[in-house]
Design an enzyme around this catalytic site. Sequence first.
Site, short mmCIF file in Angstrom:
data_model
loop_
_atom_site.label_atom_id
_atom_site.label_comp_id
_atom_site.label_asym_id
_atom_site.label_seq_id
_atom_site.Cartn_x
_atom_site.Cartn_y
_atom_site.Cartn_z
N ARG A 193 0.81 -1.24 0.00
CA ARG A 193 0.00 0.00 0.00
C ARG A 193 0.83 1.27 0.00
NH1 ARG A 193 -2.11 -3.39 -1.16
NH2 ARG A 193 -3.78 -4.55 -0.23
N SER A 223 -9.81 1.07 3.96
CA SER A 223 -9.15 0.80 5.24
C SER A 223 -8.52 2.08 5.77
CB SER A 223 -8.06 -0.25 5.06
OG SER A 223 -8.63 -1.45 4.63
N GLU A 235 -3.43 4.43 6.30
CA GLU A 235 -3.50 4.11 4.87
C GLU A 235 -4.22 5.27 4.15
OE1 GLU A 235 -4.50 0.08 3.78
OE2 GLU A 235 -5.46 0.75 1.93
C1 LIG Z 1 -15.28 0.96 -0.16
C2 LIG Z 1 -13.81 1.05 -0.42
C3 LIG Z 1 -13.06 -0.11 -0.51
C4 LIG Z 1 -11.68 -0.07 -0.74
N1 LIG Z 1 -10.98 -1.23 -0.81
C5 LIG Z 1 -9.66 -1.18 -1.04
C6 LIG Z 1 -8.89 -2.39 -1.13
O1 LIG Z 1 -9.39 -3.50 -1.02
N2 LIG Z 1 -7.56 -2.29 -1.36
C7 LIG Z 1 -6.94 -1.08 -1.51
O2 LIG Z 1 -5.73 -1.07 -1.73
N3 LIG Z 1 -7.64 0.07 -1.41
C8 LIG Z 1 -8.96 0.05 -1.19
N4 LIG Z 1 -9.67 1.22 -1.10
C9 LIG Z 1 -8.95 2.51 -1.23
C10 LIG Z 1 -8.92 3.06 -2.66
O3 LIG Z 1 -9.79 2.34 -3.50
C11 LIG Z 1 -7.51 2.96 -3.24
O4 LIG Z 1 -6.57 3.58 -2.40
C12 LIG Z 1 -7.39 3.61 -4.61
O5 LIG Z 1 -6.07 3.43 -5.05
C13 LIG Z 1 -7.70 5.08 -4.60
O6 LIG Z 1 -7.71 5.59 -5.93
P1 LIG Z 1 -8.26 7.06 -6.21
O7 LIG Z 1 -8.18 7.35 -7.67
O8 LIG Z 1 -9.58 7.24 -5.60
O9 LIG Z 1 -7.14 7.92 -5.48
P2 LIG Z 1 -7.25 9.17 -4.42
O10 LIG Z 1 -8.00 8.68 -3.25
O11 LIG Z 1 -7.87 10.33 -5.15
O12 LIG Z 1 -5.76 9.41 -4.11
C14 LIG Z 1 -5.01 8.45 -3.37
C15 LIG Z 1 -3.53 8.78 -3.46
O13 LIG Z 1 -3.09 8.58 -4.80
C16 LIG Z 1 -2.45 9.76 -5.29
N5 LIG Z 1 -2.76 9.86 -6.72
C17 LIG Z 1 -3.98 9.87 -7.32
N6 LIG Z 1 -3.85 9.94 -8.67
C18 LIG Z 1 -2.51 9.99 -8.92
C19 LIG Z 1 -1.72 10.10 -10.10
N7 LIG Z 1 -2.26 10.18 -11.33
N8 LIG Z 1 -0.37 10.14 -9.98
C20 LIG Z 1 0.22 10.04 -8.76
N9 LIG Z 1 -0.47 9.96 -7.61
C21 LIG Z 1 -1.82 9.93 -7.67
C22 LIG Z 1 -3.05 10.91 -4.46
O14 LIG Z 1 -2.16 12.00 -4.40
C23 LIG Z 1 -3.20 10.24 -3.10
O15 LIG Z 1 -1.97 10.23 -2.42
C24 LIG Z 1 -11.06 1.20 -0.89
C25 LIG Z 1 -11.81 2.37 -0.83
C26 LIG Z 1 -13.17 2.30 -0.60
C27 LIG Z 1 -13.96 3.58 -0.54
#
Ligand SMILES: Cc1cc2nc3c(=O)[nH]c(=O)nc-3n(C[C@H](O)[C@H](O)[C@H](O)COP(=O)(O)OP(=O)(O)OC[C@H]3O[C@@H](n4cnc5c(N)ncnc54)[C@H](O)[C@@H]3O)c2cc1C
Length: 256
Positions: free
Chosen positions: A140, A182, A252
């Site tokens: 992560r 998480s 996380e």
């Molecule tokens: C119901 C639910 C279940 C989930 N289950 C899981 C799971 O099983 N496993 C898991 O790992 N995560 C899980 N997550 C968390 C989430 O899905 C992940 O962390 C996912 O990677 C977030 O992507 P996002 O586009 O929404 O990023 P954001 O939440 O918008 O950003 C997350 C991070 O990524 C960075 N970021 C975003 N885009 C870029 C880019 N283009 N370049 C560089 N950095 C960038 C941001 O700066 C920030 O630090 C869950 C979330 C929810 C709401």
Amino acid sequence: MFKTIDFKKYTSINIGGKYKVKVIDQIDDYNGYKIIGKGNNLLISNTPPKMAILGEEFDYILQKSGKLIVGAATTSGKLLTYCKKNNIANFELLAKLPGNMGGLVKMNAGLKKWEIFNHLYSITTQDGILLKQDIEYTYRDTKIDGIIFEIIFNIELGFDINLQKEFISMRDNQPNLPSAGSCFKNPKEHSAGYLIEKVGLKGYSIGGMAFSSLHANFLVNMGGGTFDEATKLIKLATQRVKDEFNILLELEIQIL
Ligand SMILES: Cc1cc2nc3c(=O)[nH]c(=O)nc-3n(C[C@H](O)[C@H](O)[C@H](O)COP(=O)(O)OP(=O)(O)OC[C@H]3O[C@@H](n4cnc5c(N)ncnc54)[C@H](O)[C@@H]3O)c2cc1C
């Protein structure tokens, strides 16, 4: 170009104010801006940094020379559908794993032993193409600096529908209330959910925020929850787990 985003609506945890965000339409160095994806792992503070998002120019999926080339603004759901349709293996974990591919790679998102980095080949940032072996990544977390614009994966054939079903059933204990996934990373010794439960905080709430009674490591918004309530719960859990288990919980969720 800028657009105003209401983070209370945009983020999955339903917290945050309205802010102007830069929309990126070409590869460049955007020093001074914090890139955001779909907001599924974000907790927006009352004083967030300057933020940017990728525009639709970065929403694409191509195949070339046995590689899958994906724009970082492509959603996990779109890529999952594409892989299923084209019989491409190793993307089954994207089922109900919300986010943009940029966010998923930055977080090395995944479930148990399945992680986005497993089949990654390279990424493109403002510094050019970086091969997987030149990127520091762990559970992560990655040390990727700046913005991911494009991701290239290795292609193996054989989408596994049963594996996709397995991923969906692994989520049976996840709450339906708004959350950012998480809250803490799982320490080596015990899962974060176990530790939060053991220190008596499973189902515990402050104002509109709570550690879910279904899965203690999910910080959920029961309605009208605020950043201050969320951080009070985070501090409380961190302190109690430190006092009772001498384990330092690591967040996380990304606080901006
Ligand atoms: C119901 C639910 C279940 C989930 N289950 C899981 C799971 O099983 N496993 C898991 O790992 N995560 C899980 N997550 C968390 C989430 O899905 C992940 O962390 C996912 O990677 C977030 O992507 P996002 O586009 O929404 O990023 P954001 O939440 O918008 O950003 C997350 C991070 O990524 C960075 N970021 C975003 N885009 C870029 C880019 N283009 N370049 C560089 N950095 C960038 C941001 O700066 C920030 O630090 C869950 C979330 C929810 C709401």
